[in-house]
Scaffold this motif. Sequence first.
Motif, PDB file in Angstrom:
ATOM      1  N   ASP A 111       0.876  -1.165   0.000  1.00  0.00           N
ATOM      2  CA  ASP A 111       0.000   0.000   0.000  1.00  0.00           C
ATOM      3  C   ASP A 111       0.912   1.212   0.000  1.00  0.00           C
ATOM      4  OD1 ASP A 111      -2.309   1.545   0.053  1.00  0.00           O
ATOM      5  OD2 ASP A 111      -3.120   0.656   1.870  1.00  0.00           O
ATOM      6  N   LYS A 112       0.344   2.400   0.054  1.00  0.00           N
ATOM      7  CA  LYS A 112       1.178   3.594  -0.062  1.00  0.00           C
ATOM      8  C   LYS A 112       2.108   3.799   1.133  1.00  0.00           C
ATOM      9  CE  LYS A 112      -2.545   6.688   1.380  1.00  0.00           C
ATOM     10  NZ  LYS A 112      -3.453   7.735   0.901  1.00  0.00           N
ATOM     11  N   HIS A 113       1.844   3.125   2.266  1.00  0.00           N
ATOM     12  CA  HIS A 113       2.654   3.346   3.460  1.00  0.00           C
ATOM     13  C   HIS A 113       3.726   2.282   3.677  1.00  0.00           C
ATOM     14  CE1 HIS A 113      -0.381   0.530   4.669  1.00  0.00           C
ATOM     15  NE2 HIS A 113       0.011   0.474   5.915  1.00  0.00           N
ATOM     16  N   LEU A 114       3.516   1.064   3.157  1.00  0.00           N
ATOM     17  CA  LEU A 114       4.496   0.001   3.379  1.00  0.00           C
ATOM     18  C   LEU A 114       4.269  -1.178   2.459  1.00  0.00           C
ATOM     19  CD1 LEU A 114       2.800  -2.377   4.982  1.00  0.00           C
ATOM     20  CD2 LEU A 114       3.330  -1.027   6.978  1.00  0.00           C
ATOM     21  N   LYS A 115       5.264  -2.060   2.466  1.00  0.00           N
ATOM     22  CA  LYS A 115       5.155  -3.364   1.796  1.00  0.00           C
ATOM     23  C   LYS A 115       5.410  -4.403   2.876  1.00  0.00           C
ATOM     24  CE  LYS A 115       8.552  -5.334  -0.587  1.00  0.00           C
ATOM     25  NZ  LYS A 115       9.513  -5.648  -1.667  1.00  0.00           N
ATOM     26  N   VAL A 116       4.488  -5.356   3.012  1.00  0.00           N
ATOM     27  CA  VAL A 116       4.640  -6.433   3.991  1.00  0.00           C
ATOM     28  C   VAL A 116       4.661  -7.761   3.244  1.00  0.00           C
ATOM     29  CG1 VAL A 116       2.151  -6.630   4.431  1.00  0.00           C
ATOM     30  CG2 VAL A 116       3.779  -7.463   6.131  1.00  0.00           C
ATOM     31  N   GLU A 117       5.565  -8.644   3.677  1.00  0.00           N
ATOM     32  CA  GLU A 117       5.618  -9.999   3.136  1.00  0.00           C
ATOM     33  C   GLU A 117       5.715 -10.967   4.302  1.00  0.00           C
ATOM     34  OE1 GLU A 117       7.439  -9.896  -1.213  1.00  0.00           O
ATOM     35  OE2 GLU A 117       8.934  -9.357   0.315  1.00  0.00           O
ATOM     36  N   VAL A 118       4.893 -12.013   4.231  1.00  0.00           N
ATOM     37  CA  VAL A 118       4.843 -13.041   5.264  1.00  0.00           C
ATOM     38  C   VAL A 118       5.181 -14.371   4.611  1.00  0.00           C
ATOM     39  CG1 VAL A 118       3.392 -14.239   6.946  1.00  0.00           C
ATOM     40  CG2 VAL A 118       3.071 -11.780   6.541  1.00  0.00           C
ATOM     41  N   SER A 119       6.185 -15.033   5.151  1.00  0.00           N
ATOM     42  CA  SER A 119       6.580 -16.345   4.649  1.00  0.00           C
ATOM     43  C   SER A 119       6.082 -17.420   5.596  1.00  0.00           C
ATOM     44  CB  SER A 119       8.111 -16.427   4.575  1.00  0.00           C
ATOM     45  OG  SER A 119       8.541 -17.769   4.466  1.00  0.00           O
ATOM     46  N   VAL A 120       5.498 -18.456   5.025  1.00  0.00           N
ATOM     47  CA  VAL A 120       5.189 -19.681   5.756  1.00  0.00           C
ATOM     48  C   VAL A 120       6.101 -20.725   5.128  1.00  0.00           C
ATOM     49  CG1 VAL A 120       3.439 -21.399   6.318  1.00  0.00           C
ATOM     50  CG2 VAL A 120       2.817 -18.968   6.174  1.00  0.00           C
ATOM     51  N   CYS A 121       7.013 -21.252   5.937  1.00  0.00           N
ATOM     52  CA  CYS A 121       8.079 -22.105   5.424  1.00  0.00           C
ATOM     53  C   CYS A 121       8.170 -23.379   6.257  1.00  0.00           C
ATOM     54  CB  CYS A 121       9.400 -21.326   5.489  1.00  0.00           C
ATOM     55  SG  CYS A 121      10.834 -22.188   4.848  1.00  0.00           S
ATOM     56  N   LYS A 122       8.092 -24.513   5.559  1.00  0.00           N
ATOM     57  CA  LYS A 122       8.248 -25.809   6.231  1.00  0.00           C
ATOM     58  C   LYS A 122       9.733 -26.171   6.247  1.00  0.00           C
ATOM     59  CE  LYS A 122       5.937 -29.284   4.853  1.00  0.00           C
ATOM     60  NZ  LYS A 122       5.245 -30.296   4.022  1.00  0.00           N
ATOM     61  N   THR A 123      10.209 -26.547   7.417  1.00  0.00           N
ATOM     62  CA  THR A 123      11.541 -27.119   7.540  1.00  0.00           C
ATOM     63  C   THR A 123      11.361 -28.428   8.293  1.00  0.00           C
ATOM     64  OG1 THR A 123      11.960 -25.841   9.547  1.00  0.00           O
ATOM     65  CG2 THR A 123      12.748 -24.893   7.478  1.00  0.00           C
ATOM     66  N   ASP A 124      12.415 -29.194   8.465  1.00  0.00           N
ATOM     67  CA  ASP A 124      12.304 -30.496   9.122  1.00  0.00           C
ATOM     68  C   ASP A 124      11.559 -30.402  10.445  1.00  0.00           C
ATOM     69  OD1 ASP A 124      13.607 -31.831   7.078  1.00  0.00           O
ATOM     70  OD2 ASP A 124      15.581 -31.538   7.975  1.00  0.00           O
TER      71      ASP A 124
END
Length: 167
Positions: A111-124
């Motif tokens: 959006d005009k105020h920020l960029k957010v990224e959320v990762s859901v990551c499987k590890t062992d």
Amino acid sequence: MVETIDAPAGSEISRRLDGAYYHDSYRIAIPPSDASALELYLRVARQTPGWVNWLMDLRNRLVGLVGLKNLGALNGASARKPALDYRVGDRVGIFDVRYLTQDEVILGDTDKHLKVEVSVCKTDGALNVSTVVHLHNLLGRLYLVPVAPLHKIIVRSMLRRAGGLNA
């Protein structure tokens, strides 16, 4: 038990940390599973607690006053659309799919105020959730003052639910 960690080594989200104003990562042990990272995200998001949806509704009403997007509800992903049908660029509830593999999905919004990224990551034997925020302006900084502490509570609560999933 939810643990605070660094972004998983080798994950795509770890490559997106440069210049971030805010980032965090959490992990919880889960049973072995063939489910993709996106499938696990969808299972948890569809069980979003009512208090989280109430906070999202409040957020949407308040940020509308300053011209920011109404994102909808965290559990807004269609229950009829299976994880296998999602592609990069598709909308999943409040996020767009930005990166997609079997073991990691990055969901985000700009959006005009920020960029957010959320990762859901499987590890062992674990499910990891990492959030990276890049600010665009002072409004983004002000926005994070109340949101960052609430974000930590919400992510930990959602991960506790993931730990109870029959993955």
